[in-house]
Motif scaffolding. Structure first.
Motif, PDB file in Angstrom:
ATOM      1  N   GLY A  13       0.820  -1.202   0.000  1.00 35.21           N
ATOM      2  CA  GLY A  13       0.000   0.000   0.000  1.00 35.21           C
ATOM      3  C   GLY A  13       0.854   1.252   0.000  1.00 35.21           C
ATOM      4  N   PRO A  14       0.321   2.367  -0.483  1.00 35.96           N
ATOM      5  CA  PRO A  14       1.104   3.596  -0.558  1.00 35.96           C
ATOM      6  C   PRO A  14       1.285   4.258   0.808  1.00 35.96           C
ATOM      7  N   VAL A  15       2.417   4.897   0.986  1.00 38.15           N
ATOM      8  CA  VAL A  15       2.677   5.701   2.178  1.00 38.15           C
ATOM      9  C   VAL A  15       2.211   7.122   1.899  1.00 38.15           C
ATOM     10  N   SER A  16       1.389   7.647   2.778  1.00 36.86           N
ATOM     11  CA  SER A  16       0.856   8.995   2.614  1.00 36.86           C
ATOM     12  C   SER A  16       1.886  10.033   3.018  1.00 36.86           C
ATOM     13  N   ARG A  17       2.149  10.975   2.132  1.00 40.01           N
ATOM     14  CA  ARG A  17       3.075  12.057   2.480  1.00 40.01           C
ATOM     15  C   ARG A  17       2.524  12.880   3.643  1.00 40.01           C
ATOM     16  N   ALA A  18       1.212  13.025   3.713  1.00 38.18           N
ATOM     17  CA  ALA A  18       0.608  13.795   4.808  1.00 38.18           C
ATOM     18  C   ALA A  18       0.941  13.166   6.157  1.00 38.18           C
ATOM     19  N   GLU A  19       0.972  11.819   6.221  1.00 44.93           N
ATOM     20  CA  GLU A  19       1.309  11.148   7.476  1.00 44.93           C
ATOM     21  C   GLU A  19       2.778  11.371   7.835  1.00 44.93           C
ATOM     22  N   LEU A  20       3.648  11.343   6.821  1.00 42.58           N
ATOM     23  CA  LEU A  20       5.056  11.644   7.048  1.00 42.58           C
ATOM     24  C   LEU A  20       5.226  13.066   7.564  1.00 42.58           C
ATOM     25  N   GLU A  21       4.467  13.985   6.985  1.00 39.29           N
ATOM     26  CA  GLU A  21       4.565  15.382   7.401  1.00 39.29           C
ATOM     27  C   GLU A  21       4.131  15.561   8.849  1.00 39.29           C
ATOM     28  N   ARG A  22       3.116  14.800   9.272  1.00 42.10           N
ATOM     29  CA  ARG A  22       2.689  14.876  10.672  1.00 42.10           C
ATOM     30  C   ARG A  22       3.789  14.366  11.601  1.00 42.10           C
ATOM     31  N   MET A  23       4.433  13.267  11.210  1.00 39.04           N
ATOM     32  CA  MET A  23       5.520  12.730  12.024  1.00 39.04           C
ATOM     33  C   MET A  23       6.677  13.732  12.112  1.00 39.04           C
ATOM     34  N   ALA A  24       7.026  14.328  10.997  1.00 41.59           N
ATOM     35  CA  ALA A  24       8.129  15.285  10.990  1.00 41.59           C
ATOM     36  C   ALA A  24       7.791  16.530  11.799  1.00 41.59           C
ATOM     37  N   ALA A  25       6.533  16.969  11.734  1.00 41.60           N
ATOM     38  CA  ALA A  25       6.127  18.195  12.426  1.00 41.60           C
ATOM     39  C   ALA A  25       6.284  18.081  13.933  1.00 41.60           C
ATOM     40  N   ARG A  26       6.170  16.867  14.493  1.00 45.97           N
ATOM     41  CA  ARG A  26       6.293  16.699  15.937  1.00 45.97           C
ATOM     42  C   ARG A  26       7.706  16.997  16.440  1.00 45.97           C
ATOM     43  N   ALA A  27       8.677  16.997  15.548  1.00 44.28           N
ATOM     44  CA  ALA A  27      10.059  17.329  15.936  1.00 44.28           C
ATOM     45  C   ALA A  27      10.627  18.352  14.955  1.00 44.28           C
ATOM     46  N   ALA A  28       9.818  19.316  14.596  1.00 44.91           N
ATOM     47  CA  ALA A  28      10.192  20.284  13.556  1.00 44.91           C
ATOM     48  C   ALA A  28      11.439  21.076  13.918  1.00 44.91           C
ATOM     49  N   TYR A  29      11.737  21.223  15.218  1.00 43.36           N
ATOM     50  CA  TYR A  29      12.932  21.961  15.625  1.00 43.36           C
ATOM     51  C   TYR A  29      14.208  21.292  15.144  1.00 43.36           C
ATOM     52  N   ARG A  30      14.133  20.035  14.738  1.00 42.83           N
ATOM     53  CA  ARG A  30      15.299  19.348  14.184  1.00 42.83           C
ATOM     54  C   ARG A  30      15.488  19.664  12.704  1.00 42.83           C
ATOM     55  N   GLY A  31      14.583  20.411  12.126  1.00 47.01           N
ATOM     56  CA  GLY A  31      14.666  20.710  10.694  1.00 47.01           C
ATOM     57  C   GLY A  31      14.912  22.168  10.405  1.00 47.01           C
ATOM     58  N   ARG A  32      15.783  22.813  11.179  1.00 47.05           N
ATOM     59  CA  ARG A  32      16.052  24.247  10.989  1.00 47.05           C
ATOM     60  C   ARG A  32      16.595  24.548   9.596  1.00 47.05           C
ATOM     61  N   GLN A  33      17.313  23.609   8.978  1.00 44.20           N
ATOM     62  CA  GLN A  33      17.813  23.811   7.613  1.00 44.20           C
ATOM     63  C   GLN A  33      16.952  23.105   6.574  1.00 44.20           C
ATOM     64  N   GLY A  34      15.741  22.762   6.960  1.00 44.92           N
ATOM     65  CA  GLY A  34      14.814  22.173   5.999  1.00 44.92           C
ATOM     66  C   GLY A  34      14.437  20.741   6.326  1.00 44.92           C
ATOM     67  N   ILE A  35      13.266  20.335   5.837  1.00 46.43           N
ATOM     68  CA  ILE A  35      12.787  18.957   5.969  1.00 46.43           C
ATOM     69  C   ILE A  35      12.649  18.398   4.563  1.00 46.43           C
ATOM     70  N   HIS A  36      13.299  17.286   4.306  1.00 47.84           N
ATOM     71  CA  HIS A  36      13.347  16.705   2.970  1.00 47.84           C
ATOM     72  C   HIS A  36      12.641  15.348   2.982  1.00 47.84           C
ATOM     73  N   TYR A  37      11.789  15.129   1.987  1.00 49.66           N
ATOM     74  CA  TYR A  37      10.967  13.926   1.928  1.00 49.66           C
ATOM     75  C   TYR A  37      11.332  13.076   0.721  1.00 49.66           C
ATOM     76  N   HIS A  38      11.245  11.764   0.932  1.00 43.77           N
ATOM     77  CA  HIS A  38      11.298  10.810  -0.171  1.00 43.77           C
ATOM     78  C   HIS A  38      10.095   9.895   0.015  1.00 43.77           C
ATOM     79  N   CYS A  39       9.137  10.015  -0.863  1.00 47.90           N
ATOM     80  CA  CYS A  39       7.898   9.248  -0.738  1.00 47.90           C
ATOM     81  C   CYS A  39       7.602   8.602  -2.085  1.00 47.90           C
TER      82      CYS A  39
END
Length: 669
Positions: A13-39
């Motif tokens: 089944g496909p992985v939802s980018r929206a779900e990945l974004e929710r996971m990343a948002a919970r620790a957004a302070y770790r992405g000061r130089q950007g958040i990069h996705y591979h989906c």
């Protein structure tokens, strides 16, 4: 520092980018130089980049290699880049997933411009199962192999980067922080009472033990492999890819050779971590651990090396001068012209501004002096610091009390052995005969008798004790055996019994591989669960302020060295941290070396409990969530606390209960 998270679906089944974004948002302070996705299809990975390097080599991005066969994500600082690059095949092509930016494919280019993650991936592809062991530094990574249908998760040897995962029938989730996994769809939120019991037993929660049921932690130096089979998760395989060799021995003729060896290792450890933008901060005290870090950093810059400049942040005790270390820390700061910010201790008393400084959602572990740490990080961030240095593991590596009288005698140092025995007798109030029996005869017997025989005898004695307890109706004594014995009296026996802590600490079982008692004691210190939790807590907290975390004393190479050394060369009662003192001669000011000592800020904590934070502490013990859940006897705790406040009873382990209470009230109302 940086962070990663991801979802692998085994059912196609496909992985939802929206779900990945929710996971990343919970620790957004770790992405000061950007958040990069591979989906792509059933694979989704997010990399949160908090790069502290001056050249971008610490950036975190999803990588694709092997013609799209492998997807890789890492939170890493690699120390042996040149060694890893030298062994890589030139034809390995690596791309940044989702960005279309190709990474250097040849070894020369990889050595100069590739990120640490790209160099790591090249080494892992070339060396296979031996790959993780070849990586030296602080790291956590996830590698998905489409062809094999396997996800590989791994973590560095000293546990300086965190990585958690959850395996379900049709998918696996992984992340740098537990709360990222908790936000994923369908993940239940259940408290793991086994972890709670470990926390109440002296805050010694071992690696791998998580406070949420169904979520696991990758242990230090562990590789976890989760395979796919028939659209579902196959059995999880775990292996430890590195352990210090208990048979290894370092034998030099003179102390100077040991000191030179340690000096080389510490200088290299500091140099590797100074691959950062200027400035960097250091929590500087008057002791050997942080002062040696600051001194080495200052010396490297003085010699013209292109390393980050340093700023210091120190505690200033005005009401409690017995805790103040500024006289000695200033010796180091002035010698190397390190700007220093002094933080008044009175403004950072424990619990004084609760609930501002509270535990993280991942677990209840909280440092007593968190207010000072946060204040230092806040000032460092305002100063533009890239990361904060700490000497947390210095005491474990080269300090504490690890008597090695037999080692002194084996080396022919009889006068030194007599001095050590006399010191031990005076400190512990033992007679001469008891001192000899405890610190000489017993360790000698322990090194001569096979370790298996000793362990078997202990188990038999424990079983006999439990049997006698049941016979006399005192089952509680059996509950308090082993790790549970570290829990205070207000922790309920009924809870400890249902939590099922093991009869022996897992770390002690590992330490059985070390034949010499002193080396075994050093192993227990170096890999102590409490120290592991401190590192995880500090790294996570630093990221919240946009800072990296560095502890040169938490270096695998230093750990291997101190465990292979005769322990009497490292420290003695008559001369604590004797080897670091010798190693720092010519680098750290001579007066600072001679005056360096361990000063405990405990009076600040005791003063807070008895005066400034008394009401807060008492409120946390009233209508307690810990009591409601059946963990503690609230009335017994309050009575003992009041006796302590009045000076009628000594201090006891109260912080593990208070920190757990704060965590439960906030996240488990």
């Amino acid at each position: 520092m940086s962070g990663i998270c991801g979802i692998i679906r085994f059912d196609g089944g496909p992985v939802s980018r929206a779900e990945l974004e929710r996971m990343a948002a919970r620790a957004a302070y770790r992405g000061r130089q950007g958040i990069h996705y591979h989906c792509e299809g059933s694979v989704g990975v997010a990399c949160l980049s908090l790069d502290t390097t001056p050249d971008g080599t610490g950036a975190s991005r999803a990588l694709v290699a092997g013609g799209g066969r492998v997807v890789f994500a890492a939170d890493a600082r690699l120390d042996n880049r040149s060694e890893c690059v030298a062994g890589q095949a030139a034809e390995v092509a690596i791309e940044a997933g989702g960005s279309g930016q190709a990474a250097p494919a040849d070894a020369a280019a990889a050595g100069s411009g590739a990120t640490d993650g790209q160099v790591m991936l090249g080494a892992l592809l070339r060396y296979g199962e031996q790959g993780p062991e070849r990586l030296i530094g602080d790291f956590a990574y996830a590698l998905w192999d489409y062809r094999l249908g396997e996800l590989r998760l791994a973590r560095d040897a000293l546990g300086m980067r965190a990585l958690y995962y959850r395996v379900e029938p049709n998918r696996v989730l992984f992340a740098t922080e537990v709360k990222q996994i908790l936000t994923a769809e369908g993940v239940p939120r259940r408290l793991n009472e086994h972890a709670v019991a470990w926390h109440l037993a002296g805050m010694q929660t071992p690696p791998g033990c998580v406070f949420y049921h169904g979520i696991d932690e990758v242990k230090p130096a562990e590789e976890v492999v989760v395979g796919a089979r028939g659209g579902a998760a196959a059995a999880v395989r775990r292996r430890i890819f590195w352990r210090p060799d208990p048979r290894r021995r370092i034998r030099y003729r003179h102390d100077a050779e040991y000191a030179e060896h340690l000096r080389e290792l510490l200088v290299e450890a500091v140099r590797c971590r100074l691959r950062a933008r200027s400035p960097v901060g250091v929590s500087l005290s008057g002791g050997m651990d942080s002062a040696s870090i600051a001194s080495v950093a200052g010396r490297l810059r003085e010699q013209g090396e292109r390393v980050a400049a340093m700023r210091a942040y120190s505690w200033a005790f005005n009401e409690l001068p017995q805790c103040d270390e500024r006289e000695n820390s200033r010796r180091v700061a002035e010698r190397y012209r390190i700007p220093t910010a002094e933080i008044p201790a009175e403004e950072t008393r424990p619990l004084s501004d609760y609930p501002e400084h509270a535990p993280h959602e991942d677990d209840p572990f909280l440092l007593i002096y968190q207010a000072f740490i946060d204040r230092a990080l806040l000032e460092a961030a305002a100063d533009g610091a890239a990361l904060m240095f700490s000497g947390n593991r210095g005491d474990m590596m080269c300090g504490d009390m690890v008597p090695d009288v037999p080692g002194l005698l084996r080396s022919g140092l009889t006068a030194e052995a007599r001095s050590e025995l006399a010191w031990l007798s005076g400190v512990h109030g033992l007679s001469r005969l008891r001192t000899i029996a405890h610190y000489l005869v017993r360790p000698l017997a322990g090194s001569l008798i096979p370790r298996r025989a000793i362990v078997s005898a202990r188990r038999a004695a424990g079983s006999l004790k439990q049997a006698l307890g049941r016979l006399h109706g005192s089952g509680g004594s059996a509950v308090r055996a082993g790790p549970a014995g570290k829990a205070e009296a207000h922790v309920l026996d009924s809870f400890l019994k249902r939590a099922c802590l093991p009869a022996r600490d897992p770390l002690e079982l590992e330490a059985d591989a070390w034949a010499l008692p002193a080396a075994r004691r050093r192993y227990l210190l170096v890999f102590a669960p409490f120290v592991m939790r401190v590192s995880t807590c500090e790294e996570r907290n630093n990221a919240r302020f946009g800072l990296g975390f560095a502890d040169p004393w938490s270096d695998r190479r230093i750990a291997e060295f101190v465990l292979a050394c005769p322990q009497h060369r490292i420290t003695r009662g008559v001369e604590l941290k004797r080897l670091p003192r010798r190693a720092m001669q010519g680098i750290m000011p001579a007066e600072a070396i001679s005056a360096a000592r361990k000063v405990s800020p405990e009076p600040l904590y005791l003063q807070a409990l008895r005066r400034d934070a008394y009401r807060t502490a008492a409120e946390l013990m009233t209508d307690s969530r810990c009591a409601q859940l059946g963990y503690i006897d609230e009335s017994a705790l309050r009575a003992r606390f009041e006796r302590f406040v009045r000076g009628e009873a000594p201090m006891f382990d109260l912080w593990s209960t208070l920190s757990l209470e704060m965590w439960l009230r906030r996240y488990w109302p």
